[in-house]
Design a protein around this motif. Structure first.
Motif, PDB file in Angstrom:
ATOM      1  N   ARG A 139       0.829  -1.206   0.000  1.00 46.59           N
ATOM      2  CA  ARG A 139       0.000   0.000   0.000  1.00 46.59           C
ATOM      3  C   ARG A 139       0.865   1.259   0.000  1.00 46.59           C
ATOM      4  O   ARG A 139       0.596   2.218  -0.723  1.00 46.59           O
ATOM      5  N   ARG A 140       1.920   1.242   0.791  1.00 42.32           N
ATOM      6  CA  ARG A 140       2.823   2.402   0.818  1.00 42.32           C
ATOM      7  C   ARG A 140       3.484   2.604  -0.535  1.00 42.32           C
ATOM      8  O   ARG A 140       3.624   3.738  -1.003  1.00 42.32           O
ATOM      9  N   ALA A 141       3.893   1.498  -1.142  1.00 43.89           N
ATOM     10  CA  ALA A 141       4.530   1.596  -2.457  1.00 43.89           C
ATOM     11  C   ALA A 141       3.551   2.170  -3.479  1.00 43.89           C
ATOM     12  O   ALA A 141       3.926   3.036  -4.287  1.00 43.89           O
ATOM     13  N   GLN A 142       2.296   1.702  -3.439  1.00 46.39           N
ATOM     14  CA  GLN A 142       1.300   2.234  -4.362  1.00 46.39           C
ATOM     15  C   GLN A 142       1.062   3.725  -4.109  1.00 46.39           C
ATOM     16  O   GLN A 142       0.946   4.507  -5.048  1.00 46.39           O
ATOM     17  N   ILE A 179       3.203   5.831  -2.823  1.00 48.05           N
ATOM     18  CA  ILE A 179       4.396   6.549  -3.290  1.00 48.05           C
ATOM     19  C   ILE A 179       4.376   6.674  -4.805  1.00 48.05           C
ATOM     20  O   ILE A 179       4.690   7.734  -5.360  1.00 48.05           O
ATOM     21  N   VAL A 180       3.987   5.582  -5.486  1.00 46.09           N
ATOM     22  CA  VAL A 180       3.923   5.618  -6.953  1.00 46.09           C
ATOM     23  C   VAL A 180       2.877   6.640  -7.405  1.00 46.09           C
ATOM     24  O   VAL A 180       3.123   7.432  -8.332  1.00 46.09           O
ATOM     25  N   GLU A 181       1.709   6.615  -6.754  1.00 48.00           N
ATOM     26  CA  GLU A 181       0.666   7.571  -7.128  1.00 48.00           C
ATOM     27  C   GLU A 181       1.116   9.006  -6.863  1.00 48.00           C
ATOM     28  O   GLU A 181       0.878   9.898  -7.675  1.00 48.00           O
ATOM     29  N   GLU A 182       1.786   9.206  -5.741  1.00 49.52           N
ATOM     30  CA  GLU A 182       2.293  10.541  -5.417  1.00 49.52           C
ATOM     31  C   GLU A 182       3.334  10.986  -6.446  1.00 49.52           C
ATOM     32  O   GLU A 182       3.335  12.136  -6.891  1.00 49.52           O
ATOM     33  N   ALA A 183       4.206  10.046  -6.825  1.00 44.78           N
ATOM     34  CA  ALA A 183       5.227  10.376  -7.831  1.00 44.78           C
ATOM     35  C   ALA A 183       4.573  10.695  -9.173  1.00 44.78           C
ATOM     36  O   ALA A 183       5.001  11.624  -9.877  1.00 44.78           O
ATOM     37  N   LYS A 184       3.519   9.938  -9.518  1.00 47.10           N
ATOM     38  CA  LYS A 184       2.807  10.225 -10.767  1.00 47.10           C
ATOM     39  C   LYS A 184       2.182  11.615 -10.710  1.00 47.10           C
ATOM     40  O   LYS A 184       2.238  12.367 -11.700  1.00 47.10           O
ATOM     41  N   ALA A 185       1.565  11.933  -9.568  1.00 40.60           N
ATOM     42  CA  ALA A 185       0.936  13.241  -9.427  1.00 40.60           C
ATOM     43  C   ALA A 185       1.978  14.353  -9.530  1.00 40.60           C
ATOM     44  O   ALA A 185       1.767  15.364 -10.213  1.00 40.60           O
ATOM     45  N   ARG A 186       3.121  14.148  -8.860  1.00 40.64           N
ATOM     46  CA  ARG A 186       4.193  15.150  -8.939  1.00 40.64           C
ATOM     47  C   ARG A 186       4.701  15.297 -10.367  1.00 40.64           C
ATOM     48  O   ARG A 186       4.956  16.410 -10.833  1.00 40.64           O
ATOM     49  N   ALA A 187       4.876  14.144 -11.044  1.00 44.33           N
ATOM     50  CA  ALA A 187       5.371  14.186 -12.421  1.00 44.33           C
ATOM     51  C   ALA A 187       4.368  14.893 -13.323  1.00 44.33           C
ATOM     52  O   ALA A 187       4.756  15.699 -14.189  1.00 44.33           O
ATOM     53  N   THR A 188       3.079  14.615 -13.127  1.00 38.82           N
ATOM     54  CA  THR A 188       2.059  15.286 -13.940  1.00 38.82           C
ATOM     55  C   THR A 188       2.063  16.784 -13.667  1.00 38.82           C
ATOM     56  O   THR A 188       2.011  17.601 -14.602  1.00 38.82           O
ATOM     57  N   GLU A 189       2.151  17.129 -12.386  1.00 38.55           N
ATOM     58  CA  GLU A 189       2.189  18.550 -12.017  1.00 38.55           C
ATOM     59  C   GLU A 189       3.418  19.237 -12.606  1.00 38.55           C
ATOM     60  O   GLU A 189       3.333  20.338 -13.153  1.00 38.55           O
ATOM     61  N   GLU A 190       4.555  18.570 -12.489  1.00 34.01           N
ATOM     62  CA  GLU A 190       5.798  19.134 -13.034  1.00 34.01           C
ATOM     63  C   GLU A 190       5.711  19.250 -14.554  1.00 34.01           C
ATOM     64  O   GLU A 190       6.152  20.249 -15.139  1.00 34.01           O
ATOM     65  N   GLY A 191       5.128  18.217 -15.175  1.00 32.02           N
ATOM     66  CA  GLY A 191       4.951  18.269 -16.631  1.00 32.02           C
ATOM     67  C   GLY A 191       4.050  19.423 -17.031  1.00 32.02           C
ATOM     68  O   GLY A 191       4.322  20.116 -18.019  1.00 32.02           O
ATOM     69  N   ASN A 192       2.967  19.619 -16.279  1.00 28.97           N
ATOM     70  CA  ASN A 192       2.065  20.742 -16.570  1.00 28.97           C
ATOM     71  C   ASN A 192       2.782  22.080 -16.402  1.00 28.97           C
ATOM     72  O   ASN A 192       2.579  23.006 -17.187  1.00 28.97           O
ATOM     73  N   LYS A 193       3.615  22.170 -15.352  1.00 27.90           N
ATOM     74  CA  LYS A 193       4.381  23.403 -15.166  1.00 27.90           C
ATOM     75  C   LYS A 193       5.331  23.647 -16.334  1.00 27.90           C
ATOM     76  O   LYS A 193       5.471  24.770 -16.820  1.00 27.90           O
ATOM     77  N   ILE A 194       6.002  22.569 -16.760  1.00 32.01           N
ATOM     78  CA  ILE A 194       6.951  22.703 -17.881  1.00 32.01           C
ATOM     79  C   ILE A 194       6.213  23.111 -19.147  1.00 32.01           C
ATOM     80  O   ILE A 194       6.672  23.986 -19.897  1.00 32.01           O
ATOM     81  N   VAL A 195       5.039  22.489 -19.393  1.00 32.17           N
ATOM     82  CA  VAL A 195       4.258  22.838 -20.587  1.00 32.17           C
ATOM     83  C   VAL A 195       3.796  24.290 -20.508  1.00 32.17           C
ATOM     84  O   VAL A 195       3.860  25.038 -21.495  1.00 32.17           O
ATOM     85  N   ALA A 196       3.334  24.703 -19.311  1.00 32.73           N
ATOM     86  CA  ALA A 196       2.879  26.090 -19.150  1.00 32.73           C
ATOM     87  C   ALA A 196       4.039  27.061 -19.372  1.00 32.73           C
ATOM     88  O   ALA A 196       3.881  28.097 -20.032  1.00 32.73           O
ATOM     89  N   ALA A 197       5.211  26.717 -18.819  1.00 26.81           N
ATOM     90  CA  ALA A 197       6.376  27.585 -19.012  1.00 26.81           C
ATOM     91  C   ALA A 197       6.774  27.639 -20.481  1.00 26.81           C
ATOM     92  O   ALA A 197       7.119  28.704 -21.001  1.00 26.81           O
ATOM     93  N   ALA A 198       6.707  26.487 -21.151  1.00 31.51           N
ATOM     94  CA  ALA A 198       7.067  26.457 -22.579  1.00 31.51           C
ATOM     95  C   ALA A 198       6.068  27.272 -23.389  1.00 31.51           C
ATOM     96  O   ALA A 198       6.460  27.999 -24.322  1.00 31.51           O
ATOM     97  N   ARG A 199       4.775  27.168 -23.042  1.00 35.72           N
ATOM     98  CA  ARG A 199       3.771  27.958 -23.765  1.00 35.72           C
ATOM     99  C   ARG A 199       3.990  29.450 -23.542  1.00 35.72           C
ATOM    100  O   ARG A 199       3.892  30.250 -24.469  1.00 35.72           O
ATOM    101  N   ALA A 200       4.269  29.796 -22.275  1.00 37.65           N
ATOM    102  CA  ALA A 200       4.504  31.208 -21.978  1.00 37.65           C
ATOM    103  C   ALA A 200       5.730  31.713 -22.733  1.00 37.65           C
ATOM    104  O   ALA A 200       5.718  32.822 -23.296  1.00 37.65           O
ATOM    105  N   GLU A 201       6.775  30.899 -22.747  1.00 37.34           N
ATOM    106  CA  GLU A 201       7.988  31.299 -23.469  1.00 37.34           C
ATOM    107  C   GLU A 201       7.710  31.406 -24.968  1.00 37.34           C
ATOM    108  O   GLU A 201       8.169  32.354 -25.633  1.00 37.34           O
ATOM    109  N   ALA A 202       6.945  30.441 -25.497  1.00 41.24           N
ATOM    110  CA  ALA A 202       6.618  30.490 -26.921  1.00 41.24           C
ATOM    111  C   ALA A 202       5.778  31.733 -27.236  1.00 41.24           C
ATOM    112  O   ALA A 202       5.980  32.395 -28.269  1.00 41.24           O
ATOM    113  N   GLU A 203       4.844  32.061 -26.333  1.00 41.51           N
ATOM    114  CA  GLU A 203       4.017  33.253 -26.537  1.00 41.51           C
ATOM    115  C   GLU A 203       4.870  34.516 -26.492  1.00 41.51           C
ATOM    116  O   GLU A 203       4.690  35.435 -27.308  1.00 41.51           O
ATOM    117  N   GLN A 204       5.824  34.555 -25.533  1.00 41.29           N
ATOM    118  CA  GLN A 204       6.713  35.713 -25.443  1.00 41.29           C
ATOM    119  C   GLN A 204       7.563  35.824 -26.706  1.00 41.29           C
ATOM    120  O   GLN A 204       7.792  36.928 -27.226  1.00 41.29           O
TER     121      GLN A 204
END
Length: 156
Positions: free
Chosen positions: A81-84, A86-111
Motif C-alpha cells: 500500500r505504501r509503495a502504491q 508513493i507511486v501515485e504521489e510520484a505520478k501526481a508530482r510528475a504530472t504537475e511538473e509536466g504541466n508546469k513545464i508545458v505552461a512555461a514552454a507555452r509562456a515562453e513560446a508566446e513571449q
C-alpha cells in the motif's frame, strides 16, 4: 538311616532354606525389584509428561508461526500500500511538473511570438519608410516622423 528320616530331615532343611530365603534373601530382591519398577514407572511418567510438553510446545510453535505469518502478510500488505501511494504521489508530482513545464514552454513560446511580432512590425515599419522614401524621392526624417511610425506599428 531310613528313608522316612531322610525325607523328614530334607523337609526340615528345605523349610529352613525357605525361611532363610524369605527372611534374608527375598526382601532385598523384592526391594530391588520394587525400586526398579518405581524407576521404570517414573521414567514412563516422565516420558508421557515430555510427550505432552512436546505437544504443547509444538502447538505454541504453530501458533507463533501462524502469528508470524499473519504479521508478515500484514507488513507486506502495508508495504504494498505504501509503495502504491508513493507511486501515485510520484505520478501526481510528475504530472504537475509536466504541466508546469508545458505552461512555461507555452509562456515562453508566446513571449517569443510577441517578440517576433514586434520585430516584424519594426521591420515592416522600416520597409514602409524606405518604400515611402523611394516613392517621394526625398529623405524622410525618422526623428520628425516618430509619431507616424509608432501609429503604423500599432496598426500592424
Amino acid at each position: 538311616m531310613s528313608i522316612n528320616a531322610t525325607l523328614f530331615v530334607q523337609a526340615i532343611v528345605f523349610l529352613i532354606l525357605v525361611w532363610f530365603t524369605m527372611t534374608f534373601v527375598w526382601p532385598p530382591i523384592a526391594k530391588a525389584l520394587d525400586e526398579r519398577a518405581q524407576k521404570i514407572a517414573d521414567g514412563l511418567a516422565a516420558a508421557d509428561k515430555a510427550k505432552s510438553e512436546l505437544r504443547a510446545a509444538n502447538q505454541r510453535v504453530e501458533q507463533e508461526l501462524g502469528q508470524a505469518r499473519n504479521e508478515t502478510a500484514s507488513r507486506l500488505a502495508d508495504a504494498d500500500r505504501r509503495a502504491q501511494a508513493i507511486v501515485e504521489e510520484a505520478k501526481a508530482r510528475a504530472t504537475e511538473e509536466g504541466n508546469k513545464i508545458v505552461a512555461a514552454a507555452r509562456a515562453e513560446a508566446e513571449q517569443q511570438a510577441i517578440a517576433a511580432r514586434e520585430a516584424l512590425r519594426e521591420q515592416v515599419a522600416a520597409l514602409a519608410v524606405k518604400g515611402a522614401e523611394q516613392i517621394l524621392r526625398k529623405e524622410v526624417n525618422a526623428g520628425a516622423h516618430a509619431d507616424l511610425l509608432s501609429r503604423l506599428k500599432t496598426e500592424l
